[in-house]
Design a protein around this motif. Structure first.
Motif, mmCIF file in Angstrom:
data_model
loop_
_atom_site.group_PDB
_atom_site.id
_atom_site.type_symbol
_atom_site.label_atom_id
_atom_site.label_comp_id
_atom_site.label_asym_id
_atom_site.label_seq_id
_atom_site.Cartn_x
_atom_site.Cartn_y
_atom_site.Cartn_z
ATOM 1 N N MET A 106 0.397 6.473 9.367
ATOM 2 C CA MET A 106 1.690 6.073 8.819
ATOM 3 C C MET A 106 2.000 6.892 7.575
ATOM 4 O O MET A 106 1.095 7.446 6.944
ATOM 5 C CB MET A 106 1.668 4.574 8.454
ATOM 6 N N LEU A 122 2.872 1.308 2.247
ATOM 7 C CA LEU A 122 3.817 2.042 3.089
ATOM 8 C C LEU A 122 4.933 2.661 2.264
ATOM 9 O O LEU A 122 5.363 2.108 1.253
ATOM 10 C CB LEU A 122 4.416 1.109 4.137
ATOM 11 N N LEU A 174 1.490 2.857 13.908
ATOM 12 C CA LEU A 174 0.919 1.980 12.903
ATOM 13 C C LEU A 174 0.010 0.950 13.583
ATOM 14 O O LEU A 174 0.310 0.557 14.701
ATOM 15 C CB LEU A 174 2.003 1.365 12.032
ATOM 16 N N PRO A 175 -1.149 0.650 12.982
ATOM 17 C CA PRO A 175 -1.626 1.106 11.666
ATOM 18 C C PRO A 175 -2.600 2.289 11.734
ATOM 19 O O PRO A 175 -3.449 2.453 10.854
ATOM 20 C CB PRO A 175 -2.335 -0.140 11.145
ATOM 21 N N GLY A 196 2.661 6.907 3.913
ATOM 22 C CA GLY A 196 2.424 6.050 2.773
ATOM 23 C C GLY A 196 2.962 6.657 1.492
ATOM 24 O O GLY A 196 3.398 7.813 1.471
#
Length: 264
Positions: free
Chosen positions: A48, A263, A44-45, A50
């Protein structure tokens, strides 16, 4: 006679195609196939999980590259320790994972121009480091520092804290869990990642460095010798730096936490 010469020529071309070190043009292959296999790792970022699937700076960047090529991106989540071999073995066409340019890595892959930068930092467990007075307190044998194996961040931290004990992990999530749970004193990672962790868990974690230990530049990586692919990626970077698109994405993913609600 004509048929004999035709057979000789075809045999010669077949031998050349199979010769060691001779590779097809990966960019042409991707365009013919209509899909691009993109190696990513869960940092991250950059990449990731989501609510709507994979998200992150590298996901946005790779999707844009694929769209501009007119192909479909196929993201292949790969442990960081395996990502260079996966590229060399042809399992992926492109690494889009915040990979830092180093002289050692250029012996294995070809890099594009850089399109983002970051620094190595650490995030520390507050309870274990409450009595530390400065960075030198991290440079002791009884201090344990986590790092993801094969990362520049781990290499930089080892050079800075040469006397500390290092714990290597295959995945960032494992290293994060170790520092949050108090199994290690600190976790060496990117400045963006350590800043996020310190903000997300302020009662448990702290980002003690006033500045990064060292800056690094990130680029795309393709197989060695794929000059056409590198030329395209370099031109793509120039175009989207000029348009402001890359700057906008960097600001969103690295300078804000506007994405945190996305997230999983």
């Amino acid at each position: 006679m004509v048929k004999l010469w035709h057979r000789i020529v075809m045999l010669f071309l077949a031998v050349i195609a199979c010769a060691p070190g001779v590779q097809a043009d990966a960019l042409s292959d991707v365009r013919k196939r209509g899909t691009m296999n993109i190696g990513v790792s869960m940092f991250l970022p950059w990449t990731m999980e989501g609510k709507e699937g994979l998200i992150g700076f590298e996901i946005d960047v790779a999707r844009k590259v694929a769209a501009d090529l007119g192909v479909t991106p196929n993201f292949i989540i790969t442990p960081w320790d395996d990502i260079l071999p996966a590229l060399q073995e042809g399992k992926i066409d492109l690494i889009s994972a915040g990979i830092s340019i180093t002289a050692k890595r250029t012996l294995q892959v070809s890099f594009s121009s850089p399109y983002s930068s970051d620094g190595t930092s650490i995030v520390a467990n507050r309870a274990l480091t409450a009595k530390f007075l400065g960075l030198e307190d991290f440079n002791r044998p009884q201090v344990s520092i986590a790092a993801v194996r094969g990362t520049v961040y781990g290499d930089v931290a080892r050079a800075k804290f040469a006397r500390a004990t290092f714990a290597e992990f295959l995945e960032p999530a494992q290293a994060q869990a170790a520092v949050r749970g108090g199994d290690v004193h600190a976790y060496a990672a990117s400045g963006a990642q350590t800043a996020y962790l310190a903000r997300a868990y302020p009662d448990v974690l702290d980002a003690p460095l006033p500045a990064p230990l060292r800056q690094s530049k990130a680029a795309f990586a393709v197989r060695r010798g794929e000059h056409s692919f590198v030329d395209f990626l370099d031109a793509w970077i120039i175009e989207h730096e000029a348009s402001g698109w890359l700057a906008e994405k960097r600001a969103y993913w690295f300078d804000s936490l506007a994405w945190a609600g996305r997230l999983k």
